[in-house]
Design a protein around this motif. Structure first.
Motif, PDB file in Angstrom:
ATOM      1  N   VAL A  38       0.908  -1.236   0.046  1.00 11.03           N
ATOM      2  CA  VAL A  38      -0.025  -0.078   0.028  1.00 11.03           C
ATOM      3  C   VAL A  38       0.949   1.298  -0.079  1.00 11.03           C
ATOM      4  CG1 VAL A  38      -1.631   1.326   1.524  1.00 11.03           C
ATOM      5  CG2 VAL A  38      -1.963  -1.170   1.199  1.00 11.03           C
ATOM      6  N   ARG A  39       1.859   1.274   0.946  1.00  6.93           N
ATOM      7  CA  ARG A  39       2.676   2.582   0.944  1.00  6.93           C
ATOM      8  C   ARG A  39       3.535   2.670  -0.399  1.00  6.93           C
ATOM      9  NH1 ARG A  39       5.341   3.696   6.716  1.00  6.93           N
ATOM     10  NH2 ARG A  39       3.422   4.888   6.454  1.00  6.93           N
ATOM     11  N   GLN A  40       4.050   1.795  -0.739  1.00  4.72           N
ATOM     12  CA  GLN A  40       5.018   1.764  -1.911  1.00  4.72           C
ATOM     13  C   GLN A  40       4.043   2.189  -3.342  1.00  4.72           C
ATOM     14  OE1 GLN A  40       8.431   1.779  -1.590  1.00  4.72           O
ATOM     15  NE2 GLN A  40       7.878   1.361   0.454  1.00  4.72           N
ATOM     16  N   LEU A  41       2.992   1.525  -3.433  1.00  5.43           N
ATOM     17  CA  LEU A  41       2.142   1.958  -4.542  1.00  5.43           C
ATOM     18  C   LEU A  41       1.620   3.150  -4.447  1.00  5.43           C
ATOM     19  CD1 LEU A  41       0.917   0.749  -7.291  1.00  5.43           C
ATOM     20  CD2 LEU A  41      -0.975  -0.086  -5.770  1.00  5.43           C
ATOM     21  N   ALA A  42       1.176   3.660  -3.233  1.00  4.00           N
ATOM     22  CA  ALA A  42       0.611   4.891  -3.206  1.00  4.00           C
ATOM     23  C   ALA A  42       1.559   6.128  -3.353  1.00  4.00           C
ATOM     24  CB  ALA A  42       0.038   5.181  -1.645  1.00  4.00           C
ATOM     25  N   ASN A  43       2.816   5.766  -2.828  1.00  2.25           N
ATOM     26  CA  ASN A  43       3.698   6.940  -2.941  1.00  2.25           C
ATOM     27  C   ASN A  43       4.364   7.044  -4.490  1.00  2.25           C
ATOM     28  OD1 ASN A  43       4.497   8.545  -0.487  1.00  2.25           O
ATOM     29  ND2 ASN A  43       4.623   6.357   0.305  1.00  2.25           N
ATOM     30  N   ALA A  44       4.386   5.899  -5.137  1.00  2.00           N
ATOM     31  CA  ALA A  44       4.687   5.786  -6.621  1.00  2.00           C
ATOM     32  C   ALA A  44       3.886   6.407  -7.365  1.00  2.00           C
ATOM     33  CB  ALA A  44       5.016   4.276  -7.018  1.00  2.00           C
ATOM     34  N   LEU A  45       2.489   6.189  -7.271  1.00  2.18           N
ATOM     35  CA  LEU A  45       1.432   6.876  -7.940  1.00  2.18           C
ATOM     36  C   LEU A  45       1.470   8.187  -7.781  1.00  2.18           C
ATOM     37  CD1 LEU A  45      -1.502   4.193  -7.844  1.00  2.18           C
ATOM     38  CD2 LEU A  45      -0.188   4.769  -9.902  1.00  2.18           C
ATOM     39  N   ASN A  64      -2.298  13.418  -7.687  1.00  2.00           N
ATOM     40  CA  ASN A  64      -3.659  13.217  -7.713  1.00  2.00           C
ATOM     41  C   ASN A  64      -3.998  12.031  -7.083  1.00  2.00           C
ATOM     42  OD1 ASN A  64      -4.566  15.827  -8.909  1.00  2.00           O
ATOM     43  ND2 ASN A  64      -3.747  15.065 -10.626  1.00  2.00           N
ATOM     44  N   VAL A  65      -3.619  11.579  -5.972  1.00  5.90           N
ATOM     45  CA  VAL A  65      -3.897  10.299  -5.370  1.00  5.90           C
ATOM     46  C   VAL A  65      -4.614  10.466  -3.893  1.00  5.90           C
ATOM     47  CG1 VAL A  65      -2.672   8.380  -4.335  1.00  5.90           C
ATOM     48  CG2 VAL A  65      -2.162   9.121  -6.676  1.00  5.90           C
ATOM     49  N   ARG A  66      -5.591   9.789  -3.626  1.00  6.67           N
ATOM     50  CA  ARG A  66      -6.031   9.766  -2.427  1.00  6.67           C
ATOM     51  C   ARG A  66      -5.505   8.502  -1.721  1.00  6.67           C
ATOM     52  NH1 ARG A  66     -11.380   8.329   0.200  1.00  6.67           N
ATOM     53  NH2 ARG A  66     -11.738   9.411   1.886  1.00  6.67           N
ATOM     54  N   LEU A  67      -5.331   8.428  -0.426  1.00  9.39           N
ATOM     55  CA  LEU A  67      -4.962   7.198   0.434  1.00  9.39           C
ATOM     56  C   LEU A  67      -6.275   7.024   1.542  1.00  9.39           C
ATOM     57  CD1 LEU A  67      -3.279   4.978   1.036  1.00  9.39           C
ATOM     58  CD2 LEU A  67      -1.859   6.277   2.403  1.00  9.39           C
ATOM     59  N   GLN A  68      -6.864   5.913   1.380  1.00 10.79           N
ATOM     60  CA  GLN A  68      -7.906   5.765   2.567  1.00 10.79           C
ATOM     61  C   GLN A  68      -7.289   4.482   2.957  1.00 10.79           C
ATOM     62  OE1 GLN A  68     -11.623   5.641   0.548  1.00 10.79           O
ATOM     63  NE2 GLN A  68     -12.625   4.850   2.605  1.00 10.79           N
ATOM     64  N   THR A  69      -7.070   4.614   4.566  1.00 14.38           N
ATOM     65  CA  THR A  69      -6.462   3.824   5.385  1.00 14.38           C
ATOM     66  C   THR A  69      -7.236   3.902   6.940  1.00 14.38           C
ATOM     67  OG1 THR A  69      -4.447   2.866   5.999  1.00 14.38           O
ATOM     68  CG2 THR A  69      -4.584   5.110   5.824  1.00 14.38           C
ATOM     69  N   ARG A  70      -7.065   2.779   7.465  1.00 17.14           N
ATOM     70  CA  ARG A  70      -7.249   3.145   9.072  1.00 17.14           C
ATOM     71  C   ARG A  70      -6.252   4.039   9.802  1.00 17.14           C
ATOM     72  NH1 ARG A  70      -3.858   0.752  12.451  1.00 17.14           N
ATOM     73  NH2 ARG A  70      -2.559  -0.734  11.758  1.00 17.14           N
ATOM     74  N   LEU A  71      -6.544   4.907  10.801  1.00 20.62           N
ATOM     75  CA  LEU A  71      -5.590   5.758  11.545  1.00 20.62           C
ATOM     76  C   LEU A  71      -5.635   5.407  12.618  1.00 20.62           C
ATOM     77  CD1 LEU A  71      -7.165   9.074   9.615  1.00 20.62           C
ATOM     78  CD2 LEU A  71      -5.053   7.710   8.845  1.00 20.62           C
ATOM     79  N   PRO A  72      -4.156   4.728  13.037  1.00 25.94           N
ATOM     80  CA  PRO A  72      -3.887   4.441  14.475  1.00 25.94           C
ATOM     81  C   PRO A  72      -3.673   5.862  15.070  1.00 25.94           C
ATOM     82  CG  PRO A  72      -1.989   4.102  13.004  1.00 25.94           C
ATOM     83  CD  PRO A  72      -3.030   4.527  12.013  1.00 25.94           C
ATOM     84  N   ARG A  85       2.503  11.091  13.093  1.00 26.56           N
ATOM     85  CA  ARG A  85       3.854  11.285  13.408  1.00 26.56           C
ATOM     86  C   ARG A  85       4.457  10.109  12.475  1.00 26.56           C
ATOM     87  NH1 ARG A  85       4.178  11.281  19.778  1.00 26.56           N
ATOM     88  NH2 ARG A  85       3.385  13.448  19.956  1.00 26.56           N
ATOM     89  N   LEU A  86       3.715   9.116  11.713  1.00 27.15           N
ATOM     90  CA  LEU A  86       4.103   7.641  11.238  1.00 27.15           C
ATOM     91  C   LEU A  86       4.230   8.115   9.497  1.00 27.15           C
ATOM     92  CD1 LEU A  86       2.273   5.336  13.114  1.00 27.15           C
ATOM     93  CD2 LEU A  86       4.530   5.975  13.592  1.00 27.15           C
ATOM     94  N   VAL A  87       3.598   9.235   9.126  1.00 27.38           N
ATOM     95  CA  VAL A  87       3.478   9.446   7.883  1.00 27.38           C
ATOM     96  C   VAL A  87       4.417  10.438   7.087  1.00 27.38           C
ATOM     97  CG1 VAL A  87       1.312   8.777   7.405  1.00 27.38           C
ATOM     98  CG2 VAL A  87       1.624  10.930   7.876  1.00 27.38           C
ATOM     99  N   SER A  88       4.831  10.321   5.750  1.00 28.44           N
ATOM    100  CA  SER A  88       5.672  11.414   5.264  1.00 28.44           C
ATOM    101  C   SER A  88       4.625  12.748   4.677  1.00 28.44           C
ATOM    102  CB  SER A  88       6.142  10.837   3.780  1.00 28.44           C
ATOM    103  OG  SER A  88       5.395  10.644   2.853  1.00 28.44           O
ATOM    104  N   ASP A  89       5.142  13.586   4.402  1.00 24.98           N
ATOM    105  CA  ASP A  89       4.477  14.865   4.112  1.00 24.98           C
ATOM    106  C   ASP A  89       3.473  14.501   2.922  1.00 24.98           C
ATOM    107  OD1 ASP A  89       5.630  16.455   5.868  1.00 24.98           O
ATOM    108  OD2 ASP A  89       6.966  17.475   4.331  1.00 24.98           O
ATOM    109  N   ASN A  90       3.954  13.401   1.942  1.00 27.80           N
ATOM    110  CA  ASN A  90       3.167  13.144   0.689  1.00 27.80           C
ATOM    111  C   ASN A  90       1.984  12.290   0.984  1.00 27.80           C
ATOM    112  OD1 ASN A  90       4.874  14.746  -1.199  1.00 27.80           O
ATOM    113  ND2 ASN A  90       5.681  13.120  -2.042  1.00 27.80           N
ATOM    114  N   GLU A  91       2.285  11.357   2.179  1.00 28.12           N
ATOM    115  CA  GLU A  91       1.209  10.527   2.708  1.00 28.12           C
ATOM    116  C   GLU A  91       0.145  11.376   3.560  1.00 28.12           C
ATOM    117  OE1 GLU A  91       4.316   6.650   2.908  1.00 28.12           O
ATOM    118  OE2 GLU A  91       3.923   7.871   4.813  1.00 28.12           O
ATOM    119  N   LEU A  92       0.492  12.252   4.010  1.00 27.01           N
ATOM    120  CA  LEU A  92      -0.435  13.203   4.753  1.00 27.01           C
ATOM    121  C   LEU A  92      -1.203  13.906   3.742  1.00 27.01           C
ATOM    122  CD1 LEU A  92      -1.379  14.442   7.435  1.00 27.01           C
ATOM    123  CD2 LEU A  92       0.558  16.406   6.938  1.00 27.01           C
ATOM    124  N   LYS A  93      -0.771  14.247   2.863  1.00 26.45           N
ATOM    125  CA  LYS A  93      -1.670  14.960   1.710  1.00 26.45           C
ATOM    126  C   LYS A  93      -2.605  13.938   1.166  1.00 26.45           C
ATOM    127  CE  LYS A  93       1.947  18.443   0.473  1.00 26.45           C
ATOM    128  NZ  LYS A  93       3.001  18.593  -0.297  1.00 26.45           N
TER     129      LYS A  93
END
Length: 196
Positions: free
Chosen positions: A18-25, A32-40, A45-53
């Motif tokens: 999930v992480r690698q595919l989302a970041n590559a896309l 232009n990518v949205r990431l839908q995931t559970r949020l612990p 603190r566990l995500v990069s700037d792009n993952e936060l976006k």
């Protein structure tokens, strides 16, 4: 906009995928990518700037959703997207029989898999069900319904992390193995066989 639906947090193969595919896309699709995931707890603190976006991006029913996980959880994705593509990963020679009902759902137009092995596992399970059909009515056979939907999208690799280099010793063989060795020679990852 592409929506990636899967569990980003953790150390499993699914989490990494999930992480690698989302970041590559995100990189090749101009963000232009949205990431839908559970949020612990403390997830920020566990995500990069792009993952936060990607996590904070808005949803839209017309976006394509790539669902990375076991097919029995696909109904969760239907509530927010009309175009869901499961990315099915499996190591065995047959997928669980119950998966067929989800993969055969009329809303599923495409199924992504990383290899021919996964295609074979899906079709092995589907062909088992075909044995129960009348030979004159193969239109009911799941194999014929599933096979045209399945497309191979191989796992990628981060070329900034894995850089080929020249061998210093021509008699040395270098390989990467990403499996554990918890159960010795019986471990399903095959490291024991590789070492032998």
């Amino acid at each position: 906009m592409i929506n990636i639906w899967g569990d980003l947090f953790g150390t499993s193969g699914f989490n990494s995928h999930v992480r690698q595919l989302a970041n590559a896309l995100y990189e090749v699709n101009n963000g232009n990518v949205r990431l839908q995931t559970r949020l612990p707890e403390n997830w920020v603190r566990l995500v990069s700037d792009n993952e936060l976006k990607m996590i904070q991006a808005s949803a839209s029913r017309d976006m394509v959703t790539i669902f990375i996980g076991h097919p029995q959880f696909l109904p969760l994705a239907y509530s927010e997207s009309d175009n869901v593509i499961p990315f099915v990963v499996w190591e065995g020679d047959k997928v669980p029989k119950m998966w067929l009902q989800y993969l055969l759902d009329e809303r599923i137009k495409l199924i992504f898999v990383p290899s021919n092995h996964v295609i074979t596992a899906i079709l092995n399970t589907a062909s088992d069900n075909c044995a129960n059909h009348d030979i004159n009515d193969l239109s009911k056979c799941e194999t014929f319904k599933l096979e045209p939907k399945i497309k191979i999208i191989p796992h990628g690799w981060n070329q900034t992390l894995f850089i080929p280099r020249e061998k210093q010793d021509k008699n040395t063989f270098v390989f990467v193995a990403n499996k554990g060795f918890a159960q010795g020679i019986q471990d399903r990852g095959g490291i024991g066989i590789l070492l032998q």
